[in-house]
Design a protein around this motif. Structure first.
Motif, PDB file in Angstrom:
ATOM      1  N   GLY A 133       0.817  -1.210   0.000  1.00 59.78           N
ATOM      2  CA  GLY A 133       0.000   0.000   0.000  1.00 59.78           C
ATOM      3  C   GLY A 133       0.851   1.260   0.000  1.00 59.78           C
ATOM      4  O   GLY A 133       0.533   2.244  -0.696  1.00 59.78           O
ATOM      5  N   HIS A 134       1.940   1.235   0.755  1.00 57.15           N
ATOM      6  CA  HIS A 134       2.834   2.397   0.825  1.00 57.15           C
ATOM      7  C   HIS A 134       3.502   2.656  -0.528  1.00 57.15           C
ATOM      8  O   HIS A 134       3.558   3.807  -0.990  1.00 57.15           O
ATOM      9  CB  HIS A 134       3.895   2.146   1.902  1.00 57.15           C
ATOM     10  N   ILE A 135       3.976   1.600  -1.165  1.00 60.53           N
ATOM     11  CA  ILE A 135       4.653   1.770  -2.458  1.00 60.53           C
ATOM     12  C   ILE A 135       3.669   2.211  -3.529  1.00 60.53           C
ATOM     13  O   ILE A 135       3.987   3.069  -4.371  1.00 60.53           O
ATOM     14  CB  ILE A 135       5.371   0.465  -2.863  1.00 60.53           C
ATOM     15  N   LEU A 136       2.447   1.660  -3.531  1.00 59.53           N
ATOM     16  CA  LEU A 136       1.438   2.080  -4.504  1.00 59.53           C
ATOM     17  C   LEU A 136       1.101   3.550  -4.331  1.00 59.53           C
ATOM     18  O   LEU A 136       0.892   4.270  -5.317  1.00 59.53           O
ATOM     19  CB  LEU A 136       0.176   1.221  -4.361  1.00 59.53           C
ATOM     20  N   MET A 137       1.046   4.011  -3.073  1.00 60.82           N
ATOM     21  CA  MET A 137       0.801   5.429  -2.814  1.00 60.82           C
ATOM     22  C   MET A 137       1.934   6.268  -3.403  1.00 60.82           C
ATOM     23  O   MET A 137       1.694   7.309  -4.028  1.00 60.82           O
ATOM     24  CB  MET A 137       0.691   5.676  -1.312  1.00 60.82           C
TER      25      MET A 137
END
Length: 202
Positions: A133-137
């Motif tokens: 989720g952090h990388i997609l953000m």
């Protein structure tokens, strides 16, 4: 020829520098706890969320300590890397696959922080979901990918490594990293001092 075969049969994989530093730092953390409190740190007991870190019960809590991850099937980030088509920096993979642990309290030159680890195998996979989720953000914001490994007392401020370089930076969630802390994760860990875990008996 015989001696060569004998040598290869007994090869052992040496721990990485990151693994060695984490094991050493977690030992320092436990030594500090025992010295200052006479006990291991406590965490609230949850029969549905057991961990190899757990030692003995105390009322509705349990004493715990970090333990090396020794599962026969090594924990990997292969699924994450395939899903995101990205190669994670080897330092962060070593960091999250060395020990099971509750958050380990520490102090750096900027102040207090909590080093994050997986409590058990299920938590390791939940951690991967959070990293995804952090990388997609980051991708959505068109920012360079970072992987968080610590949180601070200040809301939304996390400590991460830059995936491309391995440098350690401070960043506010959703923003670009704004302060470089160290050239590498190993350099950063070397600057840390252990701090007492939060007292659940208060």
């Amino acid at each position: 020829m015989t001696s060569s075969n004998h040598f290869s049969d007994n090869k052992t994989v040496q721990p990485s520098q990151i693994a060695t530093l984490i094991l050493s730092f977690s030992d320092e953390f436990i030594s500090l706890m025992k010295e200052k409190t006479g006990n291991l740190p406590l965490v609230h007991f949850d029969e549905d969320w057991l961990s190899p870190c757990e030692q003995t019960r105390k009322d509705d809590c349990v004493y715990w300590q970090p333990v090396p991850i020794t599962s026969q099937k090594p924990l990997t980030f292969d699924n994450l890397e395939e899903a995101l088509e990205i190669s994670l920096h080897p330092d962060i993979k070593d960091y999250f696959t060395t020990i099971y642990s509750e958050a380990v309290e520490a102090i750096c030159e900027e102040g207090a922080l909590s080093l994050l680890f997986a409590w058990n195998e299920d938590d390791f996979y939940r951690l991967q979901e959070n990293i995804i989720g952090h990388i997609l953000m980051k991708q959505k914001l068109k920012q360079a990918p970072t992987i968080f490994f610590a949180v601070t007392d200040e809301e939304d401020i996390i400590i991460s490594i830059m995936n491309e370089t391995g440098e350690v930076w401070v960043e506010r969630v959703g923003c670009k990293p704004h302060k470089k802390m160290a050239n590498s994760l190993s350099d950063f860990i070397k600057t840390l001092k252990p701090a007492l875990a939060k007292d659940l008996t208060i």
